[in-house]
Design a protein around this motif. Structure first.
Motif, short mmCIF file in Angstrom:
data_model
loop_
_atom_site.label_atom_id
_atom_site.label_comp_id
_atom_site.label_asym_id
_atom_site.label_seq_id
_atom_site.Cartn_x
_atom_site.Cartn_y
_atom_site.Cartn_z
N SER A 37 0.85 -1.11 -0.09
CA SER A 37 0.00 0.05 -0.03
C SER A 37 0.77 1.27 0.08
O SER A 37 2.19 1.26 0.11
CB SER A 37 -0.74 0.00 1.15
OG SER A 37 0.09 0.02 2.38
N PHE A 38 0.20 2.30 -0.11
CA PHE A 38 0.93 3.47 -0.11
C PHE A 38 0.38 4.38 0.91
O PHE A 38 -0.95 4.62 1.35
CB PHE A 38 0.79 4.37 -1.48
CG PHE A 38 1.45 3.31 -2.68
CD1 PHE A 38 2.68 3.45 -3.16
CD2 PHE A 38 0.57 2.10 -2.90
CE1 PHE A 38 3.10 2.60 -3.98
CE2 PHE A 38 1.10 1.49 -4.05
CZ PHE A 38 2.34 1.62 -4.30
N ALA A 43 -5.75 13.30 5.61
CA ALA A 43 -6.85 12.70 5.51
C ALA A 43 -7.72 13.15 4.07
O ALA A 43 -8.00 12.37 3.27
CB ALA A 43 -7.73 12.84 6.57
N GLU A 44 -7.48 14.51 3.92
CA GLU A 44 -8.05 15.09 2.49
C GLU A 44 -7.48 14.46 1.33
O GLU A 44 -8.04 13.92 0.50
CB GLU A 44 -7.84 16.32 2.54
CG GLU A 44 -8.43 17.54 1.47
CD GLU A 44 -7.71 17.36 0.08
OE1 GLU A 44 -8.18 17.54 -0.88
OE2 GLU A 44 -6.35 17.39 0.30
N GLU A 45 -6.01 14.09 1.47
CA GLU A 45 -5.32 13.64 0.28
C GLU A 45 -6.07 12.08 0.08
O GLU A 45 -6.19 11.60 -1.15
CB GLU A 45 -3.87 13.61 0.53
CG GLU A 45 -3.33 13.25 -1.08
CD GLU A 45 -1.82 13.20 -0.71
OE1 GLU A 45 -1.10 13.32 0.12
OE2 GLU A 45 -1.32 12.39 -1.67
N ALA A 46 -6.14 11.24 1.11
CA ALA A 46 -6.51 9.92 1.07
C ALA A 46 -7.77 10.04 0.64
O ALA A 46 -8.14 8.95 -0.60
CB ALA A 46 -6.66 9.30 2.42
N ASN A 57 -1.11 6.44 -6.22
CA ASN A 57 -1.18 5.05 -5.90
C ASN A 57 -2.00 5.00 -4.43
O ASN A 57 -1.84 5.95 -3.52
CB ASN A 57 0.09 4.42 -5.74
CG ASN A 57 0.91 4.41 -7.14
OD1 ASN A 57 0.18 3.62 -8.14
ND2 ASN A 57 1.77 5.01 -7.33
N ILE A 58 -2.73 3.78 -4.37
CA ILE A 58 -3.43 3.60 -2.94
C ILE A 58 -3.31 2.19 -2.61
O ILE A 58 -2.61 2.16 -1.31
CB ILE A 58 -4.95 3.62 -3.28
CG1 ILE A 58 -5.54 4.94 -3.75
CG2 ILE A 58 -5.91 3.26 -2.13
CD1 ILE A 58 -6.98 5.01 -4.39
N TYR A 59 -3.12 1.31 -3.43
CA TYR A 59 -2.92 -0.27 -2.98
C TYR A 59 -2.55 -0.87 -4.30
O TYR A 59 -2.97 -0.54 -5.16
CB TYR A 59 -4.28 -0.49 -2.50
CG TYR A 59 -4.25 -1.94 -1.72
CD1 TYR A 59 -3.69 -2.36 -0.74
CD2 TYR A 59 -5.21 -2.86 -2.26
CE1 TYR A 59 -3.79 -3.18 -0.04
CE2 TYR A 59 -5.41 -4.12 -1.78
CZ TYR A 59 -4.61 -4.27 -0.46
OH TYR A 59 -4.65 -5.62 0.09
N SER A 60 -1.36 -1.90 -3.82
CA SER A 60 -0.90 -2.56 -5.06
C SER A 60 -1.79 -3.60 -5.89
O SER A 60 -1.70 -4.05 -7.05
CB SER A 60 0.32 -3.26 -4.68
OG SER A 60 1.38 -2.33 -4.58
N ARG A 61 -3.09 -3.66 -5.47
CA ARG A 61 -3.97 -4.48 -6.17
C ARG A 61 -4.69 -3.64 -7.18
O ARG A 61 -5.19 -3.96 -8.37
CB ARG A 61 -5.13 -5.09 -5.46
CG ARG A 61 -6.35 -5.52 -6.11
CD ARG A 61 -7.09 -6.76 -5.44
NE ARG A 61 -7.57 -6.31 -3.91
CZ ARG A 61 -8.60 -5.55 -3.34
NH1 ARG A 61 -9.35 -5.10 -4.51
NH2 ARG A 61 -8.88 -5.24 -2.62
#
Ligand SMILES: Cc1ncc(COP(=O)(O)O)c(C=O)c1O
Length: 399
Positions: A37-38, A43-46, A57-61
């Motif tokens: 994951s990254f 919180a706003e960026e997430a 990127n969020i998550y490698s899936r």
């Protein structure tokens, strides 16, 4: 270099350099982002990344920079707008079908495709209401006759596995489009170095990266290449949700493989032609199938459609399964394995391995006889390869 700029490079340059985005560390080779994951700066960026309002990127899936680099490089080689990497070649085919077909749709598929592709369509997708009609690869009348108002996809491999039959991609693309269907081409045998189906009119290209793209038999992986809407959005959307994604480590291995792909494919073609010429006319060999031989039924088409004839030579020995198995067991150098596209020559008896799950009738219809052997000619000295095949042939004859 921008993506547009990369597309202007010649093929060998794209193979070595396309898709690389250096980090501020200035690394020369691509790094492996071995992370599931990254992290987000706030919180706003997430929230913005999850909502798709901000790239990242969020998550490698979903996405991973190393996987992205492989996808960009393969897309550049195939001339596609988008590429999605998958956990295996079969996952690429599954993702394409799941993303682009729905219950009630119909597929026309060449009979001469990889065994698991047949099983996937015939057994698993049929459970979800997708019906498939199988036709002989080069019988264009049969392709046309099989199309119904529900047909959404035509699927083929060319050259085919294991018989190396060659189909006219442009002609089948025309047929598909006349009926509102897509043409999907499994380009495993030729690779973009020898054949680029999208340039010939196909809509989607499938790869088992496990084969020539890796080239050294290390990792299992796959890819789907095509346009931004179908592949970049639909196939990606399925993959991101369902999960058969490529691992970053494997993507890095495949990236390294792509760098030498043009050089390796030329060497595979050279060795395979020498092996095919040697096999032709030998006592105990009843058939040699290699698109580079003038005796091959689609030699002229292969010469027009491909820029080389590939590394796979298939031949039949007299004496059926017993003789074929004696051949296999007598070899000492070549690897007896189902994989292909390796620098090491590999030898397979398709009827009892890759195509063993097909019914005897389906195998017979596909032309996979008991005496058939497939050799994926590697990059050893060709004299040593031929000496080993000579050992096999002597054993096949001597039984
Ligand atoms: C032509 C072809 N397509 C697809 C596949 C499936 O690829 P994978 O084994 O990576 O799932 C193979 C595997 O042998 C193949 O030969």
């Amino acid at each position: 270099m921008s993506e547009g700029g990369e597309r202007r490079w010649r093929l060998a340059t794209r193979a070595v350099r396309a898709g690389q985005r250096r980090t501020p560390e200035g690394e020369h080779a691509e790094p492996i982002f071995l992370t599931s994951s990254f992290v987000f700066g706030s919180a706003e960026e997430a929230a913005a990344r999850f909502a798709g309002e901000r790239p990242g990127n969020i998550y490698s899936r979903f996405t991973n920079p190393t996987v992205r680099a492989f996808e960009a490089r393969l897309a550049a080689l195939e001339g596609g707008e988008a590429c999605v990497a998958t956990a295996s070649g079969m996952a690429a085919i599954l993702a394409t079908c799941m993303a682009l077909l729905r219950s009630g749709d119909h597929v026309v598929c060449s009979r001469a495709v990889f065994g698991s592709t047949v099983v996937l369509l015939e057994t698993w997708l049929a459970r979800f209401g997708v019906e498939t009609t199988f036709v002989p690869l080069t019988d264009y009348g049969a392709w046309e006759a099989a199309i119904t108002p529900r047909t959404r996809m035509l699927f083929l491999e060319t050259p085919s596995n294991p018989l190396t039959e060659v189909a006219d991609i442009g002609r089948l693309a025309g047929l598909a489009h006349d009926h509102g269907a897509l043409l999907v081409v499994d380009n495993v045998f030729a690779t973009p170095v020898l054949q680029r189906p999208l340039e010939l009119g196909a809509d989607i290209v499938i790869h088992s990266a496990t084969k020539y793209l890796d080239g050294q038999g290390r990792c299992v992986g796959g890819a789907v290449v095509g346009d931004a809407e179908r592949v970049g959005r639909e196939v990606f959307g399925f993959l991101r949700t369902a999960g058969p994604a490529m691992s970053p480590f494997n993507a890095w291995v495949f990236l390294k493989g792509l760098e030498t792909l043009p050089v390796r494919m030329r060497a595979h073609c050279e060795n395979a032609l020498a092996v095919a010429r040697w096999l032709e006319g030998r006592a105990g060999v009843t058939r040699v199938l290699y698109p580079g031989l003038p005796s091959h039924p689609q030699h002229a088409l292969a010469a027009r459609q491909q820029s080389g004839f590939g590394g796979i030579v298939t031949f039949e020995v007299e004496g059926g399964r017993e003789a074929a198995w004696r051949f296999v067991d007598a070899t000492e150098l070549v690897s007896v394995t189902a994989n292909l596209g390796d620098v090491r020559t590999t030898l397979t008896h398709p009827a009892s391995t890759t195509h063993g799950r097909l019914s005897p009738e389906a195998r017979a219809e596909a032309g996979i006889t008991e005496g058939l052997l497939r050799v994926a000619v590697g990059l050893e000295d060709v004299a040593d390869i031929i000496a080993d095949l000579e050992r096999g042939l002597a054993a096949a004859r001597g039984g």
